[in-house]
Design a protein around this motif. Structure first.
Motif, PDB file in Angstrom:
ATOM      1  N   GLY A   1      -9.749 -32.517 -28.688  1.00 33.56           N
ATOM      2  CA  GLY A   1     -10.326 -31.284 -29.210  1.00 33.56           C
ATOM      3  C   GLY A   1     -11.815 -31.275 -28.929  1.00 33.56           C
ATOM      4  N   LEU A   2     -12.294 -30.127 -28.493  1.00 37.91           N
ATOM      5  CA  LEU A   2     -13.682 -30.030 -28.052  1.00 37.91           C
ATOM      6  C   LEU A   2     -14.677 -30.442 -29.137  1.00 37.91           C
ATOM      7  CD1 LEU A   2     -15.047 -26.970 -26.084  1.00 37.91           C
ATOM      8  CD2 LEU A   2     -16.407 -28.157 -27.786  1.00 37.91           C
ATOM      9  N   MET A   3     -14.484 -29.917 -30.347  1.00 35.58           N
ATOM     10  CA  MET A   3     -15.458 -30.174 -31.416  1.00 35.58           C
ATOM     11  C   MET A   3     -15.480 -31.650 -31.798  1.00 35.58           C
ATOM     12  SD  MET A   3     -16.474 -26.954 -32.927  1.00 35.58           S
ATOM     13  CE  MET A   3     -15.727 -26.087 -34.266  1.00 35.58           C
ATOM     14  N   GLU A   4     -14.285 -32.219 -31.853  1.00 34.72           N
ATOM     15  CA  GLU A   4     -14.166 -33.626 -32.218  1.00 34.72           C
ATOM     16  C   GLU A   4     -14.845 -34.515 -31.158  1.00 34.72           C
ATOM     17  OE1 GLU A   4     -10.382 -36.573 -33.040  1.00 34.72           O
ATOM     18  OE2 GLU A   4     -10.016 -34.436 -32.696  1.00 34.72           O
TER      19      GLU A   4
ATOM     20  N   GLY B   1     -15.396 -29.444 -21.667  1.00 36.02           N
ATOM     21  CA  GLY B   1     -15.733 -28.520 -22.750  1.00 36.02           C
ATOM     22  C   GLY B   1     -16.867 -29.063 -23.594  1.00 36.02           C
TER      23      GLY B   1
ATOM     24  N   ASP C   1     -20.221 -29.273 -21.837  1.00 33.35           N
ATOM     25  CA  ASP C   1     -20.966 -28.016 -21.790  1.00 33.35           C
ATOM     26  C   ASP C   1     -21.669 -27.706 -23.111  1.00 33.35           C
ATOM     27  OD1 ASP C   1     -21.755 -25.661 -20.289  1.00 33.35           O
ATOM     28  OD2 ASP C   1     -20.509 -24.551 -21.697  1.00 33.35           O
TER      29      ASP C   1
ATOM     30  N   ILE D   1     -19.895 -14.796 -30.648  1.00 40.47           N
ATOM     31  CA  ILE D   1     -20.503 -15.701 -29.687  1.00 40.47           C
ATOM     32  C   ILE D   1     -20.948 -14.883 -28.483  1.00 40.47           C
ATOM     33  CG2 ILE D   1     -20.126 -17.691 -28.180  1.00 40.47           C
ATOM     34  CD1 ILE D   1     -17.993 -18.655 -30.134  1.00 40.47           C
TER      35      ILE D   1
ATOM     36  N   ARG E   1     -21.685 -14.707 -24.779  1.00 41.76           N
ATOM     37  CA  ARG E   1     -21.234 -15.532 -23.666  1.00 41.76           C
ATOM     38  C   ARG E   1     -21.883 -15.117 -22.354  1.00 41.76           C
ATOM     39  NH1 ARG E   1     -16.682 -18.571 -25.568  1.00 41.76           N
ATOM     40  NH2 ARG E   1     -15.992 -17.749 -27.545  1.00 41.76           N
TER      41      ARG E   1
ATOM     42  N   THR F   1     -22.518 -20.319 -26.483  1.00 41.08           N
ATOM     43  CA  THR F   1     -21.381 -20.986 -27.113  1.00 41.08           C
ATOM     44  C   THR F   1     -21.600 -21.035 -28.610  1.00 41.08           C
ATOM     45  OG1 THR F   1     -19.942 -22.937 -26.969  1.00 41.08           O
ATOM     46  CG2 THR F   1     -22.293 -23.359 -27.043  1.00 41.08           C
ATOM     47  N   HIS F   2     -20.621 -21.583 -29.288  1.00 38.82           N
ATOM     48  CA  HIS F   2     -20.787 -21.920 -30.692  1.00 38.82           C
ATOM     49  C   HIS F   2     -21.248 -23.370 -30.714  1.00 38.82           C
ATOM     50  CE1 HIS F   2     -19.774 -22.231 -34.982  1.00 38.82           C
ATOM     51  NE2 HIS F   2     -19.308 -23.427 -34.666  1.00 38.82           N
TER      52      HIS F   2
ATOM     53  N   PRO G   1     -21.443 -26.829 -32.027  1.00 33.24           N
ATOM     54  CA  PRO G   1     -20.751 -27.629 -33.032  1.00 33.24           C
ATOM     55  C   PRO G   1     -21.717 -28.367 -33.964  1.00 33.24           C
ATOM     56  CG  PRO G   1     -19.736 -27.928 -30.882  1.00 33.24           C
ATOM     57  CD  PRO G   1     -21.023 -27.175 -30.664  1.00 33.24           C
TER      58      PRO G   1
ATOM     59  N   LYS H   1     -23.721 -22.682 -35.444  1.00 30.68           N
ATOM     60  CA  LYS H   1     -23.989 -21.264 -35.174  1.00 30.68           C
ATOM     61  C   LYS H   1     -23.916 -20.977 -33.685  1.00 30.68           C
ATOM     62  CE  LYS H   1     -28.683 -22.442 -36.522  1.00 30.68           C
ATOM     63  NZ  LYS H   1     -29.682 -22.155 -37.530  1.00 30.68           N
ATOM     64  N   ALA H   2     -23.914 -19.693 -33.363  1.00 32.20           N
ATOM     65  CA  ALA H   2     -23.814 -19.296 -31.960  1.00 32.20           C
ATOM     66  C   ALA H   2     -25.196 -19.380 -31.325  1.00 32.20           C
ATOM     67  CB  ALA H   2     -23.252 -17.885 -31.844  1.00 32.20           C
TER      68      ALA H   2
END
Lengths: 127, 376
Positions: free
Chosen positions: B37-40, B232, B235, B300, B302, B323-324, B326, B330-331
């Motif tokens: 997962g991207l955020m993780e 991901g 970036d 967001i 983009r 992006t958002h 993490p 916030k965006a």
């Protein structure tokens, strides 16, 4: 693959649960997995009338934006306001706390699939 | 699945498949966009460490008695004071003063430089460099990209976890320096560089030992929360760190001065390709600037979204990356705006799906780590 038997499904990966003359709409486990962690959910206004297949709102993950669509014709009865602050519910519990919209049905819906048909549809699409 | 037979694979492809990565086409390669997962993965790099396959990057060597002269001609930065074992960020310049590419220049020897370039630009860069070198005596340009695998191990725990696997003292490698050493007995360039805003290393090895090295690093870090990380997270990490992405924030239409990269432009180093344009921009000022922004409304912003100075106003610029975040929750993003609207605090409006959404110019980077690696 998590596809509950008591729901019906669209080709755009929404699920529908019938509760009397209203339906609850969300996106499937497969859809949330494809999208990744949802960070914003844009929901329709309560009271808006809808045609079947009309765009209901958008889900945004870090990587992508995805629209979701109304599986039925009707009127928006309620939206899941918790998603404003907890958009991740769509990922964590797509068939439960992560529901999106309740719609009072006014006419015939689009053709919906049962769980077996949706699973076959996913397999056909090569997922 | 779409037909991916025409895509190249890195030496680590089998590892990605084994780890269940979602693979996407990127710059002609089949690359992992995310594993768990991207955020993780993003958080693992900020808080612990993450391992990236960056074998798609291009490695071009400039060799010969006039190698320095050649590198000085193609680049806006000044490489004349580099000692062997140093790396410098710079632009590969077009005659218009714009970016053919951005790259890292490594001084391998007095007569040898390694240029690490973007995968998407490799063929273009190499053709450009070959053409430039063809009328020069004493310089050879060689594309050795196929002979190198590269992994980036990034995050506050990277040095500690990597140390037992290498035969060099990592603490002695300062930021933007590198050494030739061995990883698990395999020859490697061990560079303290990266594209995440964290401390970390980029390891260049032959393709064959890459899977063994990849597995060993993940194994060594598994009890410390180390994760494999995909494009991901790469970036979102680089954007938080305010680093430009070629094709988004910089390209053949933008100059380093417009992109806020004045620190890589050394007008006093002697002539180089595009210098006259940059000198004029430096004297007269640029018309537009790349700025950081935060979205204060919802959504967001983009790549490609229009930017205006008032709600519903005439667009004055475009979002280049968005992006958002993490880390910040916030965006965030970057955009080119008129130079007189580039001050932090300037209100902007960004058209997010037909809705003009408020945003504000903020200083870059969005995120910088507390503890800096020594650079001198």
């Amino acid at each position: 693959m998590s596809v509950p038997n008591d729901l019906r499904y669209t080709r755009t990966h929404e699920w529908v649960r019938e509760e009397g003359d209203t339906v609850v709409v969300g996106i499937t486990h497969y859809a949330q997995e494809q999208l990744g962690e949802v960070v914003y959910v844009e929901l329709p206004e309560v009271g808006r009338t809808l045609d079947a297949g009309e765009e209901l709102g958008t889900l945004e993950s870090v990587k992508a934006v995805s629209e979701f669509f109304s599986p039925v014709a009707g009127e928006v009865a309620e939206v899941n306001e918790r998603l404003d602050d907890e958009p991740g519910l769509v990922n964590d519990d797509p068939y439960g706390e992560g529901w999106l919209v309740k719609i009072t049905v006014s006419g015939d819906g689009a053709e919906l699939m049962d769980a077996a048909a949706y699973e076959a549809f996913l397999a056909e699409e090569g997922h | 699945m779409a037909e991916q037979a025409d895509l190249k694979r890195t030496p680590l492809h089998g590892e990605h498949v084994r780890l269940g990565a979602r693979m996407v086409p990127f710059a002609g390669f089949e690359m992992p966009v995310q594993y768990t997962g991207l955020m993780e993965e993003h958080r693992a790099v900020r808080e612990r460490a993450g391992l990236f396959d960056v074998s798609h990057m291009g490695e071009i060597f400039v060799r010969g008695p006039r190698a320095l002269e050649f590198v000085q001609r193609i680049s806006c930065n000044d490489h004349s004071k580099m000692t062997v074992g140093r790396a410098q960020y710079t632009g590969l310049m077009a005659p218009q003063g714009t970016f053919v590419d951005d790259m890292l220049v490594h001084k391998m020897a007095e007569d040898e430089y390694l240029l690490v370039v973007n995968a998407a630009n490799l063929e273009k860069d190499f053709a450009y460099l070959e053409e430039l070198a063809s009328d020069e005596e004493g310089v050879r340009v060689e594309n050795e990209s196929g002979r190198w695998a590269q992994v980036a191990f990034q995050g506050p725990l990277a040095a500690e976890i990597l140390q037992p696997l290498v035969d060099v003292d990592l603490a002695a490698i300062r930021y933007y320096r590198f050494v030739n050493g061995k990883v698990l007995g395999h020859e490697a360039i061990v560079a303290r560089t990266g594209y995440t805003g964290e401390d970390g290393f980029e390891l260049y090895t032959a393709p064959d030992p890459a899977p063994e090295i990849w597995r060993a690093i993940l194994e060594a870090g598994k009890d410390r929360g180390v994760l494999p990380a995909g494009l991901g997270a790469r970036d979102t990490l680089r954007l938080e760190a305010g680093m430009c992405l070629y094709g988004n924030d910089i390209d053949e239409t933008t100059t380093p001065l417009e992109a806020g990269l004045g620190w890589i432009v050394k007008l006093d180093k002697g002539d180089f390709i595009g210098r006259d344009i940059l000198e004029r921009q430096a004297e007269e000022g640029v018309e537009r600037r790349l700025v950081g922004f935060e979205v204060t409304g919802r959504g967001i912003a983009r790549h490609g979204y229009a930017v205006a100075l008032e709600e519903g106003g005439e667009p004055v610029g475009t979002v280049t990356s968005g992006t958002h975040s993490p880390t910040l929750g916030k965006a965030i993003g970057m955009a080119y705006v008129p130079a007189d609207s580039a001050e932090p605090g300037t209100p902007l409006f960004i058209e997010i799906r037909k809705r003009w959404t408020p945003a504000v110019v903020v200083p870059l980077p969005f995120y910088s780590r507390k503890k800096k690696t020594t650079t001198k």
